[in-house]
Design an enzyme around this catalytic site. Structure first.
Site, short mmCIF file in Angstrom:
data_model
loop_
_atom_site.label_atom_id
_atom_site.label_comp_id
_atom_site.label_asym_id
_atom_site.label_seq_id
_atom_site.Cartn_x
_atom_site.Cartn_y
_atom_site.Cartn_z
N ILE A 1 -27.00 29.94 13.16
CA ILE A 1 -26.51 30.03 14.54
C ILE A 1 -27.25 31.08 15.37
O ILE A 1 -26.99 31.22 16.56
CB ILE A 1 -24.99 30.27 14.60
CG1 ILE A 1 -24.63 31.64 14.04
CG2 ILE A 1 -24.26 29.15 13.87
CD1 ILE A 1 -23.16 32.01 14.29
N GLY B 1 -29.61 28.16 16.65
CA GLY B 1 -28.40 28.42 17.41
C GLY B 1 -28.43 28.07 18.87
O GLY B 1 -27.42 28.24 19.57
N LYS C 1 -12.84 38.75 23.08
CA LYS C 1 -12.36 37.39 22.79
C LYS C 1 -10.92 37.35 22.26
O LYS C 1 -10.20 36.39 22.53
CB LYS C 1 -13.30 36.70 21.80
CG LYS C 1 -14.66 36.35 22.40
CD LYS C 1 -15.48 35.50 21.44
CE LYS C 1 -16.80 35.11 22.07
NZ LYS C 1 -17.58 34.19 21.20
N ASP D 1 -16.44 27.64 20.92
CA ASP D 1 -17.53 28.00 20.03
C ASP D 1 -17.70 27.02 18.86
O ASP D 1 -18.78 26.48 18.64
CB ASP D 1 -17.32 29.42 19.47
CG ASP D 1 -17.57 30.50 20.52
OD1 ASP D 1 -18.39 30.26 21.42
OD2 ASP D 1 -16.94 31.57 20.43
N GLY E 1 -15.86 35.82 12.64
CA GLY E 1 -15.27 34.92 13.63
C GLY E 1 -16.02 33.62 13.79
O GLY E 1 -15.41 32.56 13.96
N ASN F 1 -12.87 32.11 24.44
CA ASN F 1 -14.17 32.34 25.08
C ASN F 1 -14.27 31.66 26.45
O ASN F 1 -15.28 31.79 27.13
CB ASN F 1 -15.32 31.88 24.18
CG ASN F 1 -15.55 30.38 24.20
OD1 ASN F 1 -14.61 29.60 24.41
ND2 ASN F 1 -16.78 29.96 23.98
N THR G 1 -17.05 37.05 26.27
CA THR G 1 -17.87 37.34 25.10
C THR G 1 -17.43 38.68 24.51
O THR G 1 -16.43 39.27 24.95
CB THR G 1 -19.38 37.31 25.46
OG1 THR G 1 -20.13 37.42 24.26
CG2 THR G 1 -19.74 38.41 26.42
N TYR H 1 -30.37 32.33 17.54
CA TYR H 1 -31.42 31.65 18.31
C TYR H 1 -32.51 32.60 18.79
O TYR H 1 -33.41 32.20 19.52
CB TYR H 1 -30.85 30.85 19.49
CG TYR H 1 -30.04 31.61 20.50
CD1 TYR H 1 -30.65 32.33 21.53
CD2 TYR H 1 -28.66 31.59 20.45
CE1 TYR H 1 -29.90 33.01 22.48
CE2 TYR H 1 -27.89 32.27 21.40
CZ TYR H 1 -28.53 32.97 22.40
OH TYR H 1 -27.78 33.65 23.34
#
Length: 280
Positions: free
Chosen positions: A217, A240, A66, A103, A131, A87, A62, A219
């Protein structure tokens, strides 16, 4: 011998990946565990060597590693190469390290788990040009969605993404706001609304059409202001959690060959974050 896996990043204490993977290991009766490892940027090369030397069977990557981890891997798959980001790392039987990126494909799986292919071959708007926008846009294109439009407050960044995806185009925020009703799928990939730290919305949702699928995305919170306003306009919404769960599930598959139960995990993570799993 019990296998072990890890996630590396800086910071790392907030990661929900260890509890998720440990539950999947237990549910599938696998003798394995998964731990968080705090790795500073200047220690990344040593960390990769240590993980391999100590017998780690694979790990997730993470922020902020990356892209920088690629130089320490033996090979990366075509998707990670396109994204210039990894990832997931697999330790192959011959000891080589292979990187991949789950991802974008994780987002596609989360979308289709809820809404199947109702948005395929339809216009897609992606808000943001970082990204996440890049990975999601590329994965959607590969899966047959589009044409794809990127919108971003810095238009040049959106235009740059268009050079990587056939037939993609870029719009200013104002242009995107005016044309929202023409999109069947709208995806919010910026940090606006995350943890309530940056209040507001990335653009005005007034023109979102009834029946549009709108994804964010983020959450935490489970339902951002953008999703709340989209839902008021008759949109089908997606947060997300699904992307987070499915990117992890794809890594789990690469390591074990087993596809874990993602629906139950979605429900559990949603409950942990203090919500009710509806996501429709």
């Amino acid at each position: 011998m019990k296998k072990w896996y890890a996630v590396i990043g800086d910071p790392i204490s907030q990661s929900m990946s260890p509890s998720m993977h440990d539950e999947w290991f237990e549910n599938n009766e696998l003798q394995a565990t998964y731990i968080p490892v705090h790795v500073k940027e200047e220690n990344l090369e040593d960390a990769v060597l240590s993980l391999k030397t100590l017998g780690c069977s694979g790990w997730n990557v993470t922020v902020p590693h990356k892209s920088s981890i690629i130089q320490y891997l033996d090979e990366i798959d075509s998707f990670a190469q396109q994204m210039n980001a990894v990832n997931t790392v697999e330790v192959l039987p011959n000891g080589l390290l292979r990187g991949s990126n789950t991802d974008g494909p994780g987002f596609v799986r989360s979308l289709e788990e809820l809404y199947e292919v109702r948005c395929k071959e339809s216009k897609v708007l992606i808000i943001g040009a970082g990204g996440a926008a890049r990975g999601i846009g590329y994965a959607l294109h590969k899966a047959g969605y589009g044409p794809i439009t990127f919108t971003n407050r810095t238009l040049d960044k959106a235009r740059q993404l268009c050079t990587e995806i056939p037939e993609a185009k870029a719009l200013t925020i104002a242009e995107a706001e005016q044309s929202l009703s023409t999109y069947r799928l709208i995806i919010q990939t910026t940090s606006v609304g995350m943890n309530f730290a940056q209040k507001g919305m990335p653009l005005n949702p007034e023109n979102i059409a009834d029946g549009t699928v709108v994804a964010d995305i983020i959450y935490n919170p489970l339902k951002t202001e953008f999703l709340i306003e989209a839902e008021k306009r008759g949109a089908f919404i997606l947060n997300g959690t699904g992307m987070f769960v499915h990117q992890g599930a794809l890594a789990f598959e690469k390591w074990t060959g087993i596809r874990p139960n993602t629906e139950e995990m979605n429900e559990k993570i949603t409950d942990t974050l203090g919500g009710t799993y509806v996501n429709r």
